[in-house]
Design an enzyme around this catalytic site. Structure first.
Site, PDB file in Angstrom:
ATOM      1  N   GLU A 207       0.747  -1.279  -0.071  1.00 24.30           N
ATOM      2  CA  GLU A 207      -0.147  -0.048  -0.020  1.00 24.30           C
ATOM      3  C   GLU A 207       0.858   1.143   0.015  1.00 24.30           C
ATOM      4  OE1 GLU A 207      -2.861  -0.035   3.260  1.00 24.30           O
ATOM      5  OE2 GLU A 207      -4.181  -1.326   1.976  1.00 24.30           O
ATOM      6  N   GLU A 283      -6.805  -7.292  -0.155  1.00 19.95           N
ATOM      7  CA  GLU A 283      -7.244  -7.420   1.360  1.00 19.95           C
ATOM      8  C   GLU A 283      -8.595  -7.122   1.308  1.00 19.95           C
ATOM      9  OE1 GLU A 283      -4.864  -5.296   3.998  1.00 19.95           O
ATOM     10  OE2 GLU A 283      -2.964  -6.025   3.066  1.00 19.95           O
TER      11      GLU A 283
END
Ligand code: GLA
Length: 808
Positions: A207, A283
């Site tokens: 991320e 995720e």
């Protein structure tokens, strides 16, 4: 997966049983350490059957055939090693085909160059167990992982280079990343699918879009990973809103988002840019993590099921984060920012498999839902569960007062951080002597991280809690030569956002402001004795214990120190030790680091896996920096994860308060467009002020609800203003009934959490924020909720900016 191969492993399986049995009897406190050189030189074994995992037109291809990844996220260091196999089987029985895992750099390299891949840290064995269970593996070796883990997985010792630029092209940082990535590859590069192992994909960084924009840095990490895993499919994960910032042309792009999100919207941009890319939610958040002093988080099962069902019906791959969260043993829990919000020990996550490996109602619903997508195969059997036991209440009989058990002191003219004293974890005591002060003064500790207690001549004066931004204490008059003790306990280092560079101890200086001839006089205190209280079992165990009964005189006082007890177990099994009557600290059982306790909750019990208990006598040791109200405990069959000691007001409005905007003039009056995704509006001209009120006048759907996932303000250059110092002064309505939807969620850096008013409260809705300083503002950015119907999407609004506080 590969039948023949699995059969050939059956003899090895016995060996694993043996190893697991052995692991039960060894302590994880003194793991043998391998050198970096040994690990890198480990020969790569050629495996029997080889395959490949590649990217085809709109699908992944496993050995040339279309393949949908159904991954369960598990983190091996968070699960006791003897239970790894059972937890993998629980995931398999859900109908998953893959295990997705992070590698936590800091648990493998606790000192520079000293690697540990043994016991709990045996990554290769975990991967082999996955393969034995017919599960593929997705490897996420960081270097940064976030994961609510200390410093997002980065080792604290990087901070010994004070000016280090973490997750950037700092030469020292990159050099250490290279060494770590090589060491990991030395363990598992021979376990890729190309080598006949279970690893199908490897992730590059984590991320990065929520940290910065630096394709060159991400490219350098990619090059290291690529060199370590030749031929393996590499991917990046990010948010739909920011993945283009760092997306590299030659990597697979996957999206992270939580339950409830509008799936099509999440993939819209990706489909536009790469119409033929396979889709994967890398995720999909099943629940959420808990923070000390805040309500326990839960997420409805129905939203999770609905999202997974939708993705599978569209052949979208996913990893369910977390399928089983496990535990942040010892001092490994991280902390979140903006602000400082340390995470609790349990990483239960409201996941389908509970912290201790029990199936939950969510588990059974999920199993049913995934049962529809088995391509005619039967779901594996759910393995036997562990039956928890209770342990009768017992008293602690011995204790070692902290101030009688200090290690040797270091002398220092100026105060320094823990890292500068080569200390990573635990507490640190700064001691100095004071001049005579005839009247009370003000003590200022310039940024103590994290929980500080102040003592004058051994007597407790007060505390400073970093969570609340506390820095100052009123200090009593004192004699010349009085002893000042400042005891600072480090909690987890921040794991998210730019604040990960999180030094511990006192980070600047300590000042006393006193009255001299009617005028304030501030002196910077110097000449310290510093005591490093490392968080190790050996340090605590080595203290001089005495019977608690010998402390009779101190009865009623809470005494910081180490407390020891033994308890008996007939037949070891999982249990939850109750610490409701304790202060704040760390717990060890039979030498195993269980984790942190803190009376404020919401977590009040600590999970002890039965495999770490012995038949007969067991030892429990509590290092309590505050001291217990009562030194006792007991083992419960169920955890207490949802008990705040003091119910914190979860909302930002006191009874009877009503915002008064009469006489105020808005700086902007506008309307948002319907739908998901970020929107930006500009003010007619720049405005200066410290307090902002955002007033929502109507909803897109005409109903009562107002929701905001994230909001930014833009500065003079049109850039996002730092939200680090923001505080919510007022919100007319906040729904905290089942999920924490308080107003501060609009600047928590997490796009999946949001502010929501209650269903009943009617428009207009308003939120007032103190920006922590005066700024010139030119506009704002708004992100509505992520669900397809955009519940609570705001239509008409007004913005007010003032230099003085709003009236309510
Ligand atoms: C992000 C990170 C994960 C974890 C989750 C929240 O997606 O990538 O490591 O921190 O948020 O649990």
């Amino acid at each position: 997966m590969r039948r023949k191969f699995i059969r050939s492993l059956s003899s090895m399986a016995c060996l694993f049983c043996l190893l697991s049995a052995q692991a039960r009897t060894t302590h994880n406190v003194s793991m043998p350490v391998e050198t970096q050189k040994d690990i890198i030189n480990t020969p790569h074994i050629a495996w029997e059957r080889k395959g490949d995992f590649t990217v085809g037109k709109s699908t992944f291809l496993l050995n040339g055939e279309p393949f949908v990844i159904k991954a369960a996220e598990l983190h091996y260091p968070r699960i006791p090693k003897p239970y790894w196999d059972q937890r993998i089987k629980l995931c398999k029985a859900l109908g998953m085909n893959t295990i997705c895992l992070y590698v936590f750099w800091n648990s493998h390299e606790q000192r520079p160059g000293e690697f540990d891949f043994t016991g709990q840290n045996d990554l290769a064995e975990f991967c082999r167990l996955c393969q034995q269970n017919d599960m593929y593996v997705i490897l996420r070796p960081g270097p940064y992982v976030c994961a609510e883990w200390e410093m997002g997985g980065l080792p604290w010792w990087l901070l010994k280079k004070k000016d280090i630029r973490l997750r950037e092209r700092d030469p020292y940082f990159m050099e250490r990343v290279g060494i770590f990535e090589k060491a990991v590859a030395g363990q598992v590069a021979n376990l890729t699918i190309q080598n006949g192992g279970p690893i199908i994909m490897v992730q590059v960084e984590n991320e990065y879009g929520s940290y910065g924009e630096d394709k060159e840095y991400v490219s350098q990490v990619r090059d290291m990973v690529r060199a370590n895993y030749p031929g393996v499919t590499l991917f990046q994960c990010d948010w739909a809103s920011n993945f283009t910032l760092n997306g590299l042309d030659d990597l697979v792009w996957t999206m992270n988002f939580g339950t409830g999100a509008n799936v099509d919207q999440q993939f819209a941009k990706l489909k536009e840019l790469r119409p033929d890319s396979p889709l994967m939610c890398s995720e999909f958040w099943s629940g959420w993590f808990d923070k000390w002093g805040a309500n326990h988080e839960t997420r409805p099962a129905a939203d999770m099921i609905q999202g997974l069902d939708e993705m599978l019906s569209k052949n979208i791959s996913f990893s369910l984060y977390m399928t089983h969260g496990g535990t942040n043993w010892g001092h490994w829990a991280g902390a979140n920012s903006p602000g400082f919000a340390p995470d609790v020990t349990s990483y239960d996550y409201d996941a389908p498999i509970s912290e201790s490996g029990q199936t939950t109602p969510k588990y059974w619903e999920l199993r049913k839902a995934l049962g529809k997508y088995m391509n005619g195969k039967k779901q594996a059997k759910v393995p036997a569960l562990i039956k928890p036991i209770s342990i009768p209440a017992f008293q602690f009989t011995e204790m070692a007062p902290l101030f009688e058990n200090l290690p040797a002191a270091k002398k220092d003219r100026n105060i320094r951080t823990m890292e500068e004293y080569d200390q990573g974890f635990g507490s640190i005591l700064y001691r100095t002597t004071l001049p005579e002060m005839k009247s009370p003064s003000l003590l200022t500790v310039n940024d103590a991280h994290d929980y500080t207690q102040v003592f004058l001549d051994g007597k407790y004066i007060g505390k400073l809690d970093r969570r609340n931004g506390e820095k100052q204490l009123e200090f009593p008059a004192c004699r010349k030569g009085a002893q000042l003790d400042i005891l600072v306990e480090a909690m987890g280092r921040i794991n998210f956002g730019r604040a990960i560079k999180d030094f511990k101890g006192i980070t600047r200086n300590v000042e006393l402001t006193m009255d001299v001839d009617g005028r304030p006089f501030t002196c910077d205190l110097k000449d310290w004795e510093v005591y490093n209280l490392e968080d190790t079992y050996d340090f605590y165990k080595g203290m001089k214990f005495r019977p608690i009964s010998s402390l009779k005189d101190d009865l009623g006082q809470r005494i910081p120190g180490c407390y020891r007890a033994t308890f008996n177990v007939k037949k070891p099994s999982d249990t939850f030790l109750n610490f409701e009557t304790w202060g704040k600290g760390l717990v060890y059982v039979n030498g195993y680091a269980l984790g942190r306790i803190w009376e404020i909750g919401p977590q009040q019990t600590l999970y002890i896996p039965g495999c770490w208990l012995k038949e007969g006598e067991n030892e429990v040791l509590v290092f309590d920096i505050v001291g217990p109200r009562e030194a006792k405990s007991e083992g419960l069959k169920e955890p207490l994860l949802d008990q705040l000691l003091v119910k914190k007001p979860l909302i930002h409005r006191n009874e009877g308060e009503q915002l008064d905007l009469s006489g105020e003039k808005e700086v902007l009056s506008g309307s948002f467009k319907p739908g998901n995704g970020w929107q930006e509006v500009k003010f007619d001209q720049p405005v200066t002020g410290r307090y902002i009120c955002f007033e929502a006048l109507s909803a897109q759907d005409g109903k009562n609800l107002a929701c905001i996932a994230e909001m930014y303000l833009l500065n003079e250059d049109g850039e996002r203003l730092s939200r680090e110092p923001w505080i919510v002064n007022y919100a007319d309505s906040e729904d905290v009934s089942h999920v924490n939807c308080s107003a501060d969620k609009i600047f928590d850096l997490q796009e999946s959490t949001y502010w929501s008013t209650t269903q009943e409260a009617q428009y207009p809705h308003a939120i007032v924020i103190d920006l922590g300083g005066t700024h010139t503002l030119t506009g704002l950015q708004y992100l509505p909720r992520m669900e397809s119907e955009v519940p609570g999407g705001i239509k008409d609004f007004k913005v007010y900016v003032k230099s003085q506080e709003f009236k309510f």
